[in-house]
Design a protein around this motif. Structure first.
Motif, PDB file in Angstrom:
ATOM      1  N   GLU B  67       0.855  -1.188   0.000  1.00 44.29           N
ATOM      2  CA  GLU B  67       0.000   0.000   0.000  1.00 44.29           C
ATOM      3  C   GLU B  67       0.890   1.236   0.000  1.00 44.29           C
ATOM      4  N   MET B  68       0.668   2.121  -0.955  1.00 45.27           N
ATOM      5  CA  MET B  68       1.459   3.349  -1.002  1.00 45.27           C
ATOM      6  C   MET B  68       0.991   4.297   0.109  1.00 45.27           C
ATOM      7  N   ASP B  71       2.663   9.859  -2.258  1.00 44.63           N
ATOM      8  CA  ASP B  71       2.764   9.939  -3.718  1.00 44.63           C
ATOM      9  C   ASP B  71       4.219   9.691  -4.092  1.00 44.63           C
ATOM     10  N   ARG B  73       6.859   8.259  -7.578  1.00 49.64           N
ATOM     11  CA  ARG B  73       7.073   7.581  -8.854  1.00 49.64           C
ATOM     12  C   ARG B  73       7.837   6.286  -8.576  1.00 49.64           C
ATOM     13  N   ARG B  85      -2.010  -1.832 -10.280  1.00 51.16           N
ATOM     14  CA  ARG B  85      -2.114  -0.698  -9.362  1.00 51.16           C
ATOM     15  C   ARG B  85      -3.602  -0.421  -9.224  1.00 51.16           C
ATOM     16  N   ASN B  86      -4.142  -0.642  -8.036  1.00 52.95           N
ATOM     17  CA  ASN B  86      -5.594  -0.682  -7.838  1.00 52.95           C
ATOM     18  C   ASN B  86      -6.138  -1.724  -8.828  1.00 52.95           C
ATOM     19  N   LEU B  90      -0.255  -2.490 -13.992  1.00 48.95           N
ATOM     20  CA  LEU B  90       0.930  -1.696 -13.690  1.00 48.95           C
ATOM     21  C   LEU B  90       2.008  -2.114 -14.702  1.00 48.95           C
ATOM     22  N   SER B  96       6.006   4.543 -13.292  1.00 45.59           N
ATOM     23  CA  SER B  96       4.577   4.850 -13.137  1.00 45.59           C
ATOM     24  C   SER B  96       4.441   5.794 -11.949  1.00 45.59           C
ATOM     25  N   ASN B  97       3.491   6.694 -12.019  1.00 42.36           N
ATOM     26  CA  ASN B  97       3.239   7.570 -10.877  1.00 42.36           C
ATOM     27  C   ASN B  97       2.205   6.925  -9.970  1.00 42.36           C
ATOM     28  N   CYS B  98       2.562   6.754  -8.714  1.00 48.35           N
ATOM     29  CA  CYS B  98       1.642   6.171  -7.746  1.00 48.35           C
ATOM     30  C   CYS B  98       1.269   7.229  -6.722  1.00 48.35           C
ATOM     31  N   ASP B 102      -2.793   4.017  -3.000  1.00 43.91           N
ATOM     32  CA  ASP B 102      -2.768   3.004  -4.067  1.00 43.91           C
ATOM     33  C   ASP B 102      -2.386   1.645  -3.497  1.00 43.91           C
ATOM     34  N   LEU B 104      -0.688  -1.864  -4.671  1.00 47.68           N
ATOM     35  CA  LEU B 104       0.058  -2.548  -5.721  1.00 47.68           C
ATOM     36  C   LEU B 104       0.000  -4.045  -5.431  1.00 47.68           C
TER      37      LEU B 104
END
Lengths: 219, 310
Positions: B67-68, B71, B73, B85-86, B90, B96-98, B102, B104
């Motif tokens: 879990e991010m 924020d 990258r 991602r969600n 991915l 990718s920007n997370c 989010d 993963l």
């Protein structure tokens, strides 16, 4: 006096004709002070594995540097070495290979224990895993090849033999050596090894009761 | 400043923090460690402009969720673990920007075995011998000397603010499933000359199957026994890729978490780049060996390192 052979892209093996116990340590300290681009070294009984940074040096440079090493056999190791007394319970209930070992060598367990503990061993190298000290050499009657393949678990404190070498397993791990006894002494704790290269080790046979009293376990 | 970046939600016990591995540790009996697939892992860092030694998460065999918490990258390279991602795919081999919150999710590999996840952040992880590499059997490295555990949190001292998407040029993308049999380049060394011609022929002319007990320490192979009579051998230092042939004749390829010394006879070493490919394979995949010229292997390894050094 020594030969150098490449073993992989960035690693060489330096091999010495068997000399005295100080030859390898002498070369190790020379390498640490003189070899540019050194990434790692693993000294053993009569060899040193040397890994270098392929971007800052090459085999030729390293060999050139090694050739300027000179061994002075008269110069003794300056460090005062410690002698460790290690109590060992030599019995099949803690040493899975002892019975077979006795059969193969045609000796009793007591004879094996006496022969193994009658001499003072040198610590030639630390390796295999943290705290694992390579001791040499055992009496020729105790020389025994490794198992044909790795055993999945050798208990911590196991005292074992492979060819002319003997050692104590610092913690439970896979291993291929022949286990002839076990010690209650911990040779690796809190990322600190009990032995260092140049130290001396003597094994002292103890009874079951003494072994248990020292905190030894049977499983 | 300590910023929480991500939290482990689910893991399989084989997901670890790694980097380019240790140096100057063998004399203490401490293994090299480091990412098993240098190609994929170094690319993960390169895409974010990070040096090759930057810590990455090595995700082996999937069954991993993160879990991010910030924020950030990221990049993902290596095995195709059907990463999401969600509920979105991915993408592999690119950044990718997370965003905080989010999820993963990584699943069983469709190709390869190990994926590498890098953060555009300065992760705060303790180092041992200059490396974060985890060796669980020695309780070394990682966050607590262990593989990542549920609820472990990765912290960073700094998070990058570049949001650009960076992709790896497609010609560099490997196909881990391509060949049915993986051919490994081997440099003859160690006790090579003491093996009989017949043993060498067995080694190069038969296929060997990867055993399920293969790990970061060693890949165990099964096949036609490579016979030899060598028994008396003093233990010596073990280089990356060393191929041990114990008396039972079944080859063992020693990789990143190998023991530092060993006494079984060795016929040579798998090259670093072949070892990286082997590390993307698992049982019951078949492998074969071929001897290669040292000069070429050295040049290849040097070029590889030059490329990732910039």
């Amino acid at each position: 006096m020594f030969e150098v052979a490449p073993v992989s892209e960035d690693t060489l093996l330096i091999s010495f004709a068997r000399g005295d116990v100080n030859v390898v340590p002498s070369m190790v300290s020379f390498i640490e002070n003189n070899v540019i681009g050194l990434l790692d070294i693993a000294p053993a009984y009569s060899t040193i594995l040397l890994r270098y940074d392929i971007l800052s040096t090459d085999e030729e440079n390293i060999v050139d540097a090694l050739n300027s090493w000179q061994y002075d056999s008269a110069a003794k190791q300056q460090s005062s070495s410690t002698t460790h007394q290690i109590p060992v319970y030599y019995h099949e209930e803690v040493a899975a290979d002892l019975s077979a070992f006795c059969k193969l060598t045609n000796m009793t367990a007591t004879e094996v224990a006496d022969l193994h503990s009658q001499q003072v061993y040198d610590v030639y190298a630390i390796g295999f895993r943290p705290g694992f000290a390579y001791l040499g050499y055992v009496n020729e009657r105790l020389e025994m090849p490794r198992h044909d393949s790795f055993k999945s678990t050798v208990p911590a404190g196991s005292v074992a033999i492979a060819d002319r070498q003997t050692a104590i397993y610092p913690c439970e791990s896979p291993g291929g050596w022949r286990v002839i006894g076990r010690t209650a002494v911990s040779v690796y704790q809190h990322q600190q090894a009990l032995f260092k290269v140049g130290d001396k080790v003597q094994f002292v046979p103890v009874s079951r009761q003494e072994y248990l009293g020292q905190g030894g376990v049977l499983s | 400043m300590s910023l929480p970046i991500a939290r482990v939600v689910k893991t399989n016990g084989m997901v670890t923090l790694q980097d380019a591995g240790r140096q100057h540790s063998m004399q203490e009996g401490v293994t090299e460690g480091g990412v098993m697939d240098v190609h994929a892992a170094y690319w993960a860092n390169k895409l974010l402009g990070k040096p090759k030694h930057n810590p990455v998460i090595e995700i082996t065999l999937g069954m991993f969720e993160l879990e991010m918490l910030h924020d950030c990258r990221i990049t993902l390279t290596g095995a195709n673990l059907q990463a999401k991602r969600n509920d979105q795919v991915l993408p592999l081999w690119q950044s990718s920007n997370c965003f905080a919150g989010d999820k993963l999710v990584f699943q069983f590999p469709q190709s390869g075995l190990r994926a590498y996840l890098t953060f555009d952040a300065e992760l705060a992880i303790p180092q041992y011998f200059g490396s974060v590499s985890t060796v669980a059997r020695e309780q070394l490295g990682g966050l607590n000397g262990n593989a990542l555990q549920v609820d472990d949190v990765l912290y960073a001292t700094e998070v990058g603010d570049d949001k650009r998407t960076v992709k790896m040029p497609t010609q560099f993308i490997p196909d881990y499933n391509r060949a049915e049999t993986l051919t490994l380049d081997v440099l003859p060394s160690y006790q090579f000359s003491q093996f009989s011609d017949q043993a060498k022929a067995t080694f190069t002319s038969h296929e060997f199957q990867i055993n399920t007990n293969s790990t970061r320490m060693a890949y165990l192979l099964e096949g036609e026994p490579i016979k030899h009579e060598m028994t008396e051998l003093a233990s010596e230092g073990i280089a990356y890729g060393a191929i041990q042939i114990p008396p039972d004749g079944q080859p063992v390829v020693l990789l990143n978490d190998r023991q530092t010394m060993g006494g079984y006879p060795k016929i040579g070493c798998v090259t670093r780049l072949s070892g990286a490919r082997l590390a993307q394979s698992f049982a019951p995949k078949k492998v074969a060996f071929r001897f290669v010229e040292r000069e070429k292997a050295v040049a290849k390894w040097r070029d590889f390192n030059v490329f990732f050094n910039t």
